[in-house]
Write an enzyme that holds these catalytic residues in place. Structure first.
Site, PDB file in Angstrom:
ATOM      1  N   GLY A  26       0.833  -1.197   0.000  1.00 18.54           N
ATOM      2  CA  GLY A  26       0.000   0.000   0.000  1.00 18.54           C
ATOM      3  C   GLY A  26       0.866   1.244   0.000  1.00 18.54           C
ATOM      4  O   GLY A  26       2.038   1.212  -0.389  1.00 18.54           O
ATOM      5  N   GLN A  28       2.189   3.017   2.472  1.00 13.07           N
ATOM      6  CA  GLN A  28       3.362   2.891   3.334  1.00 13.07           C
ATOM      7  C   GLN A  28       4.289   1.774   2.843  1.00 13.07           C
ATOM      8  O   GLN A  28       5.513   1.923   2.814  1.00 13.07           O
ATOM      9  CB  GLN A  28       2.928   2.624   4.774  1.00 13.07           C
ATOM     10  CG  GLN A  28       3.976   2.904   5.823  1.00 13.07           C
ATOM     11  CD  GLN A  28       4.293   4.363   6.033  1.00 13.07           C
ATOM     12  OE1 GLN A  28       5.455   4.756   6.064  1.00 13.07           O
ATOM     13  NE2 GLN A  28       3.272   5.195   6.180  1.00 13.07           N
ATOM     14  N   HIS A 108       2.601   0.104  13.299  1.00 13.77           N
ATOM     15  CA  HIS A 108       1.593   0.547  14.269  1.00 13.77           C
ATOM     16  C   HIS A 108       1.332  -0.630  15.195  1.00 13.77           C
ATOM     17  O   HIS A 108       1.347  -1.784  14.761  1.00 13.77           O
ATOM     18  CB  HIS A 108       0.316   0.970  13.536  1.00 13.77           C
ATOM     19  CG  HIS A 108      -0.817   1.386  14.421  1.00 13.77           C
ATOM     20  ND1 HIS A 108      -0.656   2.232  15.489  1.00 13.77           N
ATOM     21  CD2 HIS A 108      -2.142   1.066  14.393  1.00 13.77           C
ATOM     22  CE1 HIS A 108      -1.833   2.429  16.077  1.00 13.77           C
ATOM     23  NE2 HIS A 108      -2.740   1.734  15.429  1.00 13.77           N
ATOM     24  N   GLY A 134       3.099   7.619   3.480  1.00 13.43           N
ATOM     25  CA  GLY A 134       4.085   6.950   2.650  1.00 13.43           C
ATOM     26  C   GLY A 134       4.645   7.823   1.539  1.00 13.43           C
ATOM     27  O   GLY A 134       5.841   7.770   1.235  1.00 13.43           O
TER      28      GLY A 134
END
Length: 330
Positions: A26, A28, A108, A134
């Site tokens: 994705g 990030q 996270h 990102g």
């Protein structure tokens, strides 16, 4: 005071001979992958065939494979799929091939803190959390700069967990901006609180309340949008660059006086009391349980609330006005 690491505290040699699996390409995941590759770190991508992210990874020169294959090959496995998807991916594809001495990484701490993922004791568990989206992580790296990062070690097995985490951040470019040491618990609870009470929930509710107040008083919706939503970026940019007191030097004295005298009437003791309740719900796991259940039953509340806001007059007027702003079109 927080422990802060810089470029000289991290060494890319601590990644030498190690392969990194990025699970989830994705926003990030893409930034991590490209920065790591440009830093001469061996990277393998795990992504689902037929998805836009898979196609993007191929376009960027990678050859994506399954999460199980990537986790089998890699020494460091970075879980960068969404929080609600992580437990299933971990149980089905990661855990069966998670051999002793490997490193499981997160950006996270939700899945670890709320026990959605419980790793075996013979691996390292680290957190590498850039404090920026990102796209910015990638852009700063390309410019020879970096985005500040958080680092945490939840579980130490090899004795090298922190060194590996710092080296990983150096490969992202983050050590040039500074690395703040934290814990999974602190990062998760403060991150959720910031999103809910200030950055997303607080700000969006404040904007809507201001817009509705002006429209209900008879002012044009277009004018209300400009004054309560559009101009917010100007203020946030000033705060981002100079802090709150610096922002006040960039606005009129009238605006500053209104800020100093009226702001505390809006965000008063009642608001802080509610913030404390929200923080308690995060700390005791109430929010996590609610969100996990919401996902299990197909997100009915989530979808209803999203639809409700999509048809809010603020969004309808805003879409029209943003169409007039050619500089926003990329």
């Amino acid at each position: 005071m927080a422990k802060i690491y810089y470029d000289e505290d991290a060494d890319l040699k601590d990644l030498k001979g190690k392969k990194v699996a990025i699970v989830g390409y994705g926003i990030q995941g893409r930034a991590h992958s490209l920065n790591l590759r440009d830093s001469k770190v061996e990277v393998v991508i795990a992504e689902l065939p037929g998805t836009p992210n898979y196609a993007k990874a191929v376009e960027d020169g990678f050859k994506p494979i399954s999460a199980r294959e990537a986790a089998t090959e890699a020494d460091i496995i970075m879980m960068l799929v969404q929080d609600n998807l992580q437990p299933d991916v971990y149980k089905s594809d990661i855990l069966p091939v998670l051999k002793a001495g490997k490193t499981l990484g997160f950006a996270h701490g939700f899945s670890i803190v709320f026990n959605q993922i419980v790793p075996p004791k013979d691996i390292d568990v680290i957190m590498v959390a850039p404090k920026g989206p990102g796209g910015l992580v990638r852009d700063m790296f390309v410019q020879g700069k970096g985005v500040p990062c958080l680092v945490a070690v939840e579980q130490e097995y090899t004795g090298n967990a922190l060194k590996v985490a710092l080296a990983y951040i150096k490969a992202l470019g983050g050590s040039k901006a500074g690395i703040i040491e934290t814990t999974f618990k602190e990062e998760t609870e403060t991150d959720l609180f910031g999103e809910q009470a200030v950055l997303c929930g607080g700000v969006s509710a404040l904007i809507k309340a201001g817009f509705e107040t002006l429209v209900e008083a008879g002012y044009q919706p277009e004018i209300a949008y400009y004054e309560t939503c559009h101009e917010l970026k100007l203020i946030v940019d000033l705060i981002n660059e100079k802090g709150i007191t610096g922002m006040r030097k960039g606005v009129s004295d009238t605006a500053e006086y209104g800020d100093l005298t009226r702001g505390p009437r809006i965000i008063d003791g009642r608001v802080k009391d509610e913030m404390r309740k929200i923080l308690t719900e995060i700390q005791n796991g109430e929010f996590a349980r609610e969100w996990i259940l919401e996902n299990k039953v197909g997100r009915p509340v989530y979808h209803a609330l999203v639809k409700q806001d999509e048809i809010h007059p603020l969004e309808i007027v805003g879409k029209k006005l943003r169409g007039m702003m050619v500089w926003l079109k990329k």
